[in-house]
Design an enzyme around this catalytic site. Structure first.
Site, short mmCIF file in Angstrom:
data_model
loop_
_atom_site.label_atom_id
_atom_site.label_comp_id
_atom_site.label_asym_id
_atom_site.label_seq_id
_atom_site.Cartn_x
_atom_site.Cartn_y
_atom_site.Cartn_z
CB SER A 7 21.05 -16.37 -8.11
OG SER A 7 21.40 -17.71 -7.86
CG HIS A 32 19.06 -17.34 -11.81
ND1 HIS A 32 19.06 -17.37 -13.19
CD2 HIS A 32 20.12 -18.09 -11.42
CE1 HIS A 32 20.09 -18.10 -13.62
NE2 HIS A 32 20.75 -18.56 -12.56
CG ASP A 34 21.79 -20.97 -10.01
OD1 ASP A 34 21.93 -20.84 -11.24
OD2 ASP A 34 21.95 -20.04 -9.20
CG HIS A 65 21.54 -21.54 -14.92
ND1 HIS A 65 22.56 -20.85 -14.30
CD2 HIS A 65 22.11 -22.24 -15.93
CE1 HIS A 65 23.70 -21.11 -14.92
NE2 HIS A 65 23.46 -21.96 -15.89
CG MET A 67 24.42 -24.85 -14.33
SD MET A 67 24.88 -23.83 -12.92
CE MET A 67 23.25 -23.51 -12.25
C1 DX5 Z 1 26.59 -20.15 -10.53
C2 DX5 Z 1 25.14 -19.83 -10.65
C3 DX5 Z 1 24.79 -18.43 -10.34
C4 DX5 Z 1 25.13 -17.97 -8.95
C5 DX5 Z 1 25.63 -16.58 -9.07
O1 DX5 Z 1 26.83 -21.38 -11.09
O2 DX5 Z 1 24.67 -20.14 -11.95
O3 DX5 Z 1 23.43 -18.17 -10.64
O4 DX5 Z 1 24.05 -17.99 -8.06
O5 DX5 Z 1 26.10 -16.19 -7.84
P1 DX5 Z 1 26.84 -14.80 -7.64
O6 DX5 Z 1 25.90 -13.73 -8.07
O7 DX5 Z 1 27.13 -14.80 -6.17
O8 DX5 Z 1 28.09 -14.84 -8.46
ZN ZN Z 2 22.66 -19.44 -12.49
#
Ligand code: DX5
Ligand code: ZN
Length: 216
Positions: A7, A32, A34, A65, A67
């Protein structure tokens, strides 16, 4: 067959192209991305133009992803920009079946995503239609949060549903994936592991990725 999806939320945003190249060289399977809108989640991050720019620096699959509220308005822009996998939250989609079909018609793999407090039954009817289920193991919005142990029974149940019903969907988790939590996730039958801070923190991406992939 298990995949690590790094990510880039935890990458240095001022050097994103270099960061993507670096984690590719260090052995991540997927990237990934976000996407946050400041409405569905408090944070604001990346839009399609950034995805398009990063598309030029790697051939790795992009696991995007969303959001964001009303994700149906931007599906085409993200696929056009280079999203290979595109995920929407069930909490944002009143017409989830249509939205999932739209993603597939655009030529991307469709992911349905659930927040920690959203029950698995909310995706039961769409399960045969999706390419992947993403179960959040933190509340979305930020990297570096603590893994929510209460998500594990839901992950196990989803694995059971996919297997019993002979669905082709992969099972992905996102949030708090690190060397302490990954063994339980492997045992629960996860296919795709998103990791942000566990990949980027400390700067030794080769070592960080090896620690995770050795256990996957
Ligand atoms: C959170 C994101 C994740 C985030 C995870 O809302 O969707 O993809 O990057 O981060 P870690 O691995 O640090 O929990
Ligand atoms: Zn994510």
């Amino acid at each position: 067959m298990r995949k690590l999806s790094a990510s880039i939320l935890s990458a240095d945003f001022g050097r994103l192209a270099d960061e993507v190249r670096a984690v590719e060289a260090a052995g991540t399977d997927w990237i990934h991305v976000d996407v946050m809108d400041g409405h569905f989640v408090p944070n604001i991050t990346i839009g399609p133009d950034v995805v398009r720019a990063l598309r030029k620096v790697t051939h790795l699959p992009f696991d995007v992803h969303l959001m964001i509220e009303k994700p149906e308005r931007t599906l085409e822009a993200f696929v056009d920009a280079g999203a290979d996998w595109l995920g929407v939250h069930v909490e944002t989609c009143p017409h989830l079946h249509r939205t999932i079909q739209n993603i597939k018609e655009l030529g991307a793999k469709a992911i349905v995503t659930l927040n920690p407090a959203t029950p698995l039954v909310s995706i039961e009817d769409i399960l045969p239609d999706v390419d992947m289920v993403l179960i959040m193991t933190v509340n979305p919005g930020f990297g570096g949060q603590k893994f929510i142990d209460g998500a594990l029974p839901k992950i196990r149940k989803c694995r059971q549903w996919i297997d019993e019903r002979k669905c082709s969907a992969l099972l992905e988790v996102d949030g708090g994936v690190n060397s302490d939590t990954i063994d339980g996730l492997v045992a629960a039958g996860v296919d795709v592991f998103v990791a942000g801070s566990a990949v980027f923190n400390g700067g030794d991406y080769v070592k960080n990725i090896k620690v995770l992939k050795d256990r996957m």
